[in-house]
Design a protein around this motif. Structure first.
Motif, PDB file in Angstrom:
ATOM      1  N   ARG A  60     -12.231 -28.797 -24.243  1.00 59.93           N
ATOM      2  CA  ARG A  60     -10.769 -28.803 -24.381  1.00 59.93           C
ATOM      3  C   ARG A  60     -10.234 -27.381 -24.564  1.00 59.93           C
ATOM      4  NH1 ARG A  60      -6.688 -32.335 -25.317  1.00 59.93           N
ATOM      5  NH2 ARG A  60      -8.078 -34.147 -25.398  1.00 59.93           N
ATOM      6  N   ALA A  61     -10.956 -26.572 -25.324  1.00 61.38           N
ATOM      7  CA  ALA A  61     -10.535 -25.178 -25.516  1.00 61.38           C
ATOM      8  C   ALA A  61     -10.589 -24.418 -24.195  1.00 61.38           C
ATOM      9  CB  ALA A  61     -11.431 -24.512 -26.555  1.00 61.38           C
ATOM     10  N   LEU A  67      -5.075 -23.307 -18.471  1.00 67.15           N
ATOM     11  CA  LEU A  67      -3.622 -23.485 -18.387  1.00 67.15           C
ATOM     12  C   LEU A  67      -2.871 -22.200 -18.737  1.00 67.15           C
ATOM     13  CD1 LEU A  67      -3.025 -27.008 -19.975  1.00 67.15           C
ATOM     14  CD2 LEU A  67      -2.445 -26.326 -17.646  1.00 67.15           C
ATOM     15  N   ILE A  68      -3.460 -21.407 -19.635  1.00 68.67           N
ATOM     16  CA  ILE A  68      -2.782 -20.193 -20.107  1.00 68.67           C
ATOM     17  C   ILE A  68      -2.905 -19.054 -19.103  1.00 68.67           C
ATOM     18  CG2 ILE A  68      -2.773 -18.431 -21.924  1.00 68.67           C
ATOM     19  CD1 ILE A  68      -3.822 -20.626 -23.839  1.00 68.67           C
ATOM     20  N   THR A  80      -9.393 -19.211 -28.781  1.00 68.23           N
ATOM     21  CA  THR A  80      -8.858 -20.512 -28.377  1.00 68.23           C
ATOM     22  C   THR A  80      -9.564 -21.640 -29.121  1.00 68.23           C
ATOM     23  OG1 THR A  80      -8.552 -19.547 -26.177  1.00 68.23           O
ATOM     24  CG2 THR A  80      -8.221 -21.904 -26.378  1.00 68.23           C
ATOM     25  N   VAL A  81     -10.898 -21.528 -29.265  1.00 68.18           N
ATOM     26  CA  VAL A  81     -11.669 -22.546 -29.987  1.00 68.18           C
ATOM     27  C   VAL A  81     -11.225 -22.597 -31.445  1.00 68.18           C
ATOM     28  CG1 VAL A  81     -13.962 -23.188 -30.833  1.00 68.18           C
ATOM     29  CG2 VAL A  81     -13.690 -22.403 -28.487  1.00 68.18           C
ATOM     30  N   LEU A 232     -14.610 -34.439 -18.233  1.00 66.98           N
ATOM     31  CA  LEU A 232     -15.678 -34.223 -19.217  1.00 66.98           C
ATOM     32  C   LEU A 232     -15.220 -34.573 -20.635  1.00 66.98           C
ATOM     33  CD1 LEU A 232     -18.541 -33.168 -19.863  1.00 66.98           C
ATOM     34  CD2 LEU A 232     -17.538 -30.874 -20.097  1.00 66.98           C
ATOM     35  N   ILE A 233     -14.012 -34.192 -20.981  1.00 70.90           N
ATOM     36  CA  ILE A 233     -13.485 -34.460 -22.324  1.00 70.90           C
ATOM     37  C   ILE A 233     -13.521 -35.950 -22.632  1.00 70.90           C
ATOM     38  CG2 ILE A 233     -11.378 -34.450 -23.728  1.00 70.90           C
ATOM     39  CD1 ILE A 233     -10.683 -31.762 -22.263  1.00 70.90           C
ATOM     40  N   TRP A 234     -13.013 -36.756 -21.713  1.00 67.17           N
ATOM     41  CA  TRP A 234     -12.945 -38.201 -21.960  1.00 67.17           C
ATOM     42  C   TRP A 234     -14.308 -38.876 -21.801  1.00 67.17           C
ATOM     43  CZ3 TRP A 234      -8.998 -40.932 -24.055  1.00 67.17           C
ATOM     44  CH2 TRP A 234      -7.825 -40.203 -24.287  1.00 67.17           C
TER      45      TRP A 234
END
Length: 342
Positions: A60-61, A67-68, A80-81, A232-234
């Motif tokens: 997620r990080a 996005l940034i 970020t983490v 991957l996150i989900w």
């Protein structure tokens, strides 16, 4: 009324709701037996569940960085983490406070405008809602009868009953009319203020930053990497629940469809406007597992084990991340002060 007092009252009210839901979940359940069942959990399978949750956090990080970066900023991955984990920690104090906190933490650590970061977080939340909806549809296909009866009996029917009671009440109508008038007055006030002011107001500045942040999804430099990490996150969220099944004897025989069911109803529980999904998560997951033949006692034992393990992970790593960010910012401030002296 003082802003701090309002925040404190909001915290107390939401915490009261959380514990009210927790009471409903545990009503009629032997708490001592639940604790005994949890204490007998297989620690290796529980650690495996924790490990995949950490993979989800790191993913997620990384996705947040994706996005940034199109907006012209390249924050350090570790920053970020740390900011993300501090945000999760803040959510345990007040729901949705984490989004603001992690944006503020990363803004201070990497000198990125807060409003732009907030826009990227809104994009993340939209992607999460879409992802949860996809999981919901998939689960509805494979477990139509169970999910349909669960949503109807546990969520939709109680909500509709309460809504019917409210809509017919004079107090609700008065509150709705008052809310519309207040909202219209606020909008009118800001429109007039912006017309009179020659400088860009804070709210306009915030809206522009949000728009820029929202545009980032269309300017991705690595769209396939973004898609990969979203999946991957989900996937890790699914394995977080599924692997935890094997830590308890009465859930070890549950299949992957039960894991999908827990992913969906647990996601709904964590979306509730209470600290860390407390109470709502326990209630929904335990009720959901009862459809797979578990008793309320065993369903609550599993829900409590999984939820508590994740809360401890957030408290531990969130606390460390807060300390590391603090030390890093302090070191930067000292270096800047030293340069100014020279």
């Amino acid at each position: 009324m003082n802003k701090n007092i309002l925040s404190f009252l909001k915290y107390i009210i939401l915490l009261g709701i959380a514990f009210g839901l927790l009471y409903l979940a545990f009503r009629g359940v032997d708490v001592k037996k639940t604790i005994a069942e949890i204490s007998d959990a297989n620690i290796l399978w529980l650690l495996a569940s924790v490990l995949v949750s950490l993979i989800a956090f790191f993913s997620r990080a990384y996705r947040w960085n994706l996005l940034i970066e199109p907006l012209g900023y390249k924050p350090k991955f570790k920053s970020t983490v740390y900011s993300l984990m501090v945000g999760y920690l803040a959510n345990l104090a007040l729901p949705r406070l984490g989004e603001v906190t992690r944006c503020g933490s990363l803004s201070k650590a990497e000198k990125i405008p807060f409003n732009i970061l907030l826009g990227t977080v809104i994009v993340e939340r939209i992607i999460d809602v879409i992802s949860l909806f996809i999981c919901l549809v998939f689960t509805a296909i494979i477990e139509y009868d169970r999910l349909g009866s669960f949503l109807k009996d546990t969520i939709l029917t109680p909500i509709m009953e309460k809504a019917n009671q409210l809509v017919g009440s004079t107090l609700f109508i008065a509150a709705a009319v008052t809310g519309i008038i207040v909202l219209a007055a606020i909008v009118f006030y800001f429109i007039r203020k912006n017309k009179k002011s020659t400088e860009e107001s804070k709210i306009v500045h915030l809206i522009k930053g949000l728009i820029n942040g929202l545009r980032s999804i269309g300017q991705l430099e690595k769209p396939w990497a973004f898609l990969f990490h979203s999946v991957l996150i989900w996937t890790m969220y699914f394995f977080m629940a599924y692997l935890c099944f094997f830590s308890l004897p009465f859930t070890s025989n549950l299949g992957w469809t039960a894991g999908m069911f827990v992913l969906v109803v647990g996601g709904l529980g964590m979306s509730a406007p209470v600290q860390g999904g407390i109470g709502a998560y326990h209630l929904l997951v335990s009720q959901g597992l009862m459809l797979f033949g578990l008793s309320q006692q065993d369903g609550l034992a599993f829900a409590t084990l999984l939820h508590t393990s994740q809360m401890l992970v957030i408290i531990f790593f969130g606390g460390i991340s807060f300390l590391l960010l603090f030390l890093s910012n302090k070191e930067k401030a000292n270096d800047l002060a030293g340069e100014n002296k020279i």
